[in-house]
Motif scaffolding. Sequence first.
Motif, PDB file in Angstrom:
ATOM      1  N   ASN A  33       0.828  -1.216   0.000  1.00 25.44           N
ATOM      2  CA  ASN A  33       0.000   0.000   0.000  1.00 25.44           C
ATOM      3  C   ASN A  33       0.857   1.258   0.000  1.00 25.44           C
ATOM      4  O   ASN A  33       0.527   2.254  -0.642  1.00 25.44           O
ATOM      5  CB  ASN A  33      -0.931   0.031   1.224  1.00 25.44           C
ATOM      6  N   GLU A  34       1.966   1.208   0.724  1.00 31.77           N
ATOM      7  CA  GLU A  34       2.819   2.399   0.841  1.00 31.77           C
ATOM      8  C   GLU A  34       3.664   2.616  -0.415  1.00 31.77           C
ATOM      9  O   GLU A  34       3.785   3.725  -0.917  1.00 31.77           O
ATOM     10  CB  GLU A  34       3.738   2.232   2.059  1.00 31.77           C
ATOM     11  N   TYR A  35       4.302   1.538  -0.901  1.00 34.43           N
ATOM     12  CA  TYR A  35       5.317   1.712  -1.962  1.00 34.43           C
ATOM     13  C   TYR A  35       4.895   1.138  -3.321  1.00 34.43           C
ATOM     14  O   TYR A  35       5.553   1.395  -4.327  1.00 34.43           O
ATOM     15  CB  TYR A  35       6.614   1.000  -1.560  1.00 34.43           C
ATOM     16  N   GLY A  36       3.864   0.263  -3.325  1.00 35.04           N
ATOM     17  CA  GLY A  36       3.396  -0.291  -4.601  1.00 35.04           C
ATOM     18  C   GLY A  36       4.141  -1.521  -5.083  1.00 35.04           C
ATOM     19  O   GLY A  36       3.743  -2.144  -6.064  1.00 35.04           O
ATOM     20  N   ARG A  37       5.228  -1.893  -4.432  1.00 31.50           N
ATOM     21  CA  ARG A  37       5.988  -3.076  -4.848  1.00 31.50           C
ATOM     22  C   ARG A  37       6.918  -3.534  -3.719  1.00 31.50           C
ATOM     23  O   ARG A  37       7.055  -2.840  -2.704  1.00 31.50           O
ATOM     24  CB  ARG A  37       6.800  -2.807  -6.113  1.00 31.50           C
ATOM     25  N   ILE A  38       7.534  -4.709  -3.900  1.00 30.44           N
ATOM     26  CA  ILE A  38       8.549  -5.202  -2.949  1.00 30.44           C
ATOM     27  C   ILE A  38       9.689  -5.781  -3.782  1.00 30.44           C
ATOM     28  O   ILE A  38       9.505  -6.751  -4.511  1.00 30.44           O
ATOM     29  CB  ILE A  38       7.986  -6.303  -2.015  1.00 30.44           C
ATOM     30  N   ASP A  39      10.867  -5.164  -3.681  1.00 31.29           N
ATOM     31  CA  ASP A  39      12.009  -5.629  -4.480  1.00 31.29           C
ATOM     32  C   ASP A  39      12.886  -6.616  -3.732  1.00 31.29           C
ATOM     33  O   ASP A  39      13.483  -7.502  -4.347  1.00 31.29           O
ATOM     34  CB  ASP A  39      12.864  -4.426  -4.901  1.00 31.29           C
ATOM     35  N   GLY A  40      13.001  -6.418  -2.413  1.00 31.99           N
ATOM     36  CA  GLY A  40      13.919  -7.268  -1.658  1.00 31.99           C
ATOM     37  C   GLY A  40      13.353  -7.608  -0.290  1.00 31.99           C
ATOM     38  O   GLY A  40      12.607  -6.819   0.301  1.00 31.99           O
ATOM     39  N   PHE A  41      13.698  -8.800   0.170  1.00 30.24           N
ATOM     40  CA  PHE A  41      13.194  -9.266   1.466  1.00 30.24           C
ATOM     41  C   PHE A  41      14.347  -9.888   2.244  1.00 30.24           C
ATOM     42  O   PHE A  41      14.924 -10.888   1.812  1.00 30.24           O
ATOM     43  CB  PHE A  41      12.093 -10.309   1.213  1.00 30.24           C
ATOM     44  N   TYR A  42      14.684  -9.274   3.382  1.00 33.82           N
ATOM     45  CA  TYR A  42      15.696  -9.857   4.273  1.00 33.82           C
ATOM     46  C   TYR A  42      14.943 -10.528   5.423  1.00 33.82           C
ATOM     47  O   TYR A  42      14.471  -9.870   6.344  1.00 33.82           O
ATOM     48  CB  TYR A  42      16.648  -8.756   4.769  1.00 33.82           C
ATOM     49  N   ASN A  43      14.831 -11.843   5.314  1.00 33.11           N
ATOM     50  CA  ASN A  43      13.969 -12.671   6.160  1.00 33.11           C
ATOM     51  C   ASN A  43      14.801 -13.135   7.367  1.00 33.11           C
ATOM     52  O   ASN A  43      15.229 -14.288   7.433  1.00 33.11           O
ATOM     53  CB  ASN A  43      13.526 -13.866   5.283  1.00 33.11           C
ATOM     54  N   ASN A  44      14.994 -12.235   8.311  1.00 30.12           N
ATOM     55  CA  ASN A  44      16.091 -12.361   9.281  1.00 30.12           C
ATOM     56  C   ASN A  44      15.679 -12.725  10.712  1.00 30.12           C
ATOM     57  O   ASN A  44      16.454 -13.356  11.439  1.00 30.12           O
ATOM     58  CB  ASN A  44      16.847 -11.017   9.282  1.00 30.12           C
ATOM     59  N   ALA A  45      14.446 -12.368  11.129  1.00 31.40           N
ATOM     60  CA  ALA A  45      14.092 -12.537  12.553  1.00 31.40           C
ATOM     61  C   ALA A  45      14.255 -14.001  12.975  1.00 31.40           C
ATOM     62  O   ALA A  45      13.813 -14.915  12.275  1.00 31.40           O
ATOM     63  CB  ALA A  45      12.663 -12.079  12.803  1.00 31.40           C
ATOM     64  N   GLY A  46      14.884 -14.209  14.107  1.00 29.41           N
ATOM     65  CA  GLY A  46      15.070 -15.569  14.605  1.00 29.41           C
ATOM     66  C   GLY A  46      15.531 -15.556  16.049  1.00 29.41           C
ATOM     67  O   GLY A  46      16.006 -14.524  16.539  1.00 29.41           O
TER      68      GLY A  46
END
Length: 263
Positions: A81-94
Amino acid sequence: MERLKDRVIIITGAAMGLGYASALEAAKNGALLTLVDYNAELLEKAKATILEQYPQTKIITAVADVSSEAAVKQYVDDTVNEYGRIDGFYNNAGIEGRQAPLVEYDLDVFKKVVDINLMGVYYGLKYIIPVMQKQEYGRIVNVASVGGIRGVMNQTAYVATKHAVSGITKNAALEYGRYGIQTNAIAPGAILTPMVAEAFKQVNPTDPKQAETVYAQANPTKRLGLPEEVGKLVTFLLSEDCSYVNGQIIAIDGGQSNSYGNV
Ligand SMILES: NC(=O)c1ccc[n+]([C@@H]2O[C@H](COP(=O)([O-])OP(=O)(O)OC[C@H]3O[C@@H](n4cnc5c(N)ncnc54)[C@H](O)[C@@H]3O)[C@@H](O)[C@H]2O)c1
């Protein structure tokens, strides 16, 4: 050079440690950010310190527990909604869970480690990949560990979930490479985050640096890694330059995981 100029990047576990260091590096490289963490107070502090250094950065924050599917869907929707797209995802929480031999491992803790380290990583992919598929572009960096390629004494739940992250990474790479999505994982060794520094304080309260030096002797480089070194690797893997590295589990550990015995 701004490697992530105007690229929309989501980072989970961004309030401290490796997530924060990677957020800082992404901001330096011109990214538009969604920072996700379940620690609301630390998340706001992280945002403020990034903006002190890189005031032009656009940042939205999402207070979310990655083990909740609904919360994950929400941070993905908010980003689109904010940016219109997602280019990268750092899937880090652990999380690490507790240290205990396999048969004595507390079952509730075991399930919590699975919920965060495995299901949290999976939910992120489940909701972000379709967005990237439509764009025919995406860069995903999952966070495994040396415990995702080797055993680690007394850390069964952590090792099991981090091996699962390595497996999910390979499958996502196979299934979605054809859509311009590159999926890789990093496998950090001991990196000197506040959490690790605290562990050295517990080992040697009067001289934690000494405990760190002893620990580092097993590493070919004779030192621990730094969060900013991880941030630089993550930035490359999230960038357009990472165009033909797919499905790899990349150790960032000074070479320690190759050793059999003393170095
Ligand atoms: N530091 C190391 O040496 C090291 C080595 C190997 C792998 N890793 C992995 O790197 C990742 C980050 O580790 P770190 O050392 O930066 O840890 P950390 O504890 O310093 O930071 C983790 C961040 O994630 C957040 N978080 C934890 N559970 C969450 C949840 N359920 N939902 C949302 N946010 C959550 C915490 O609030 C914190 O801000 C983890 O996946 C860890 O397993 C770290």
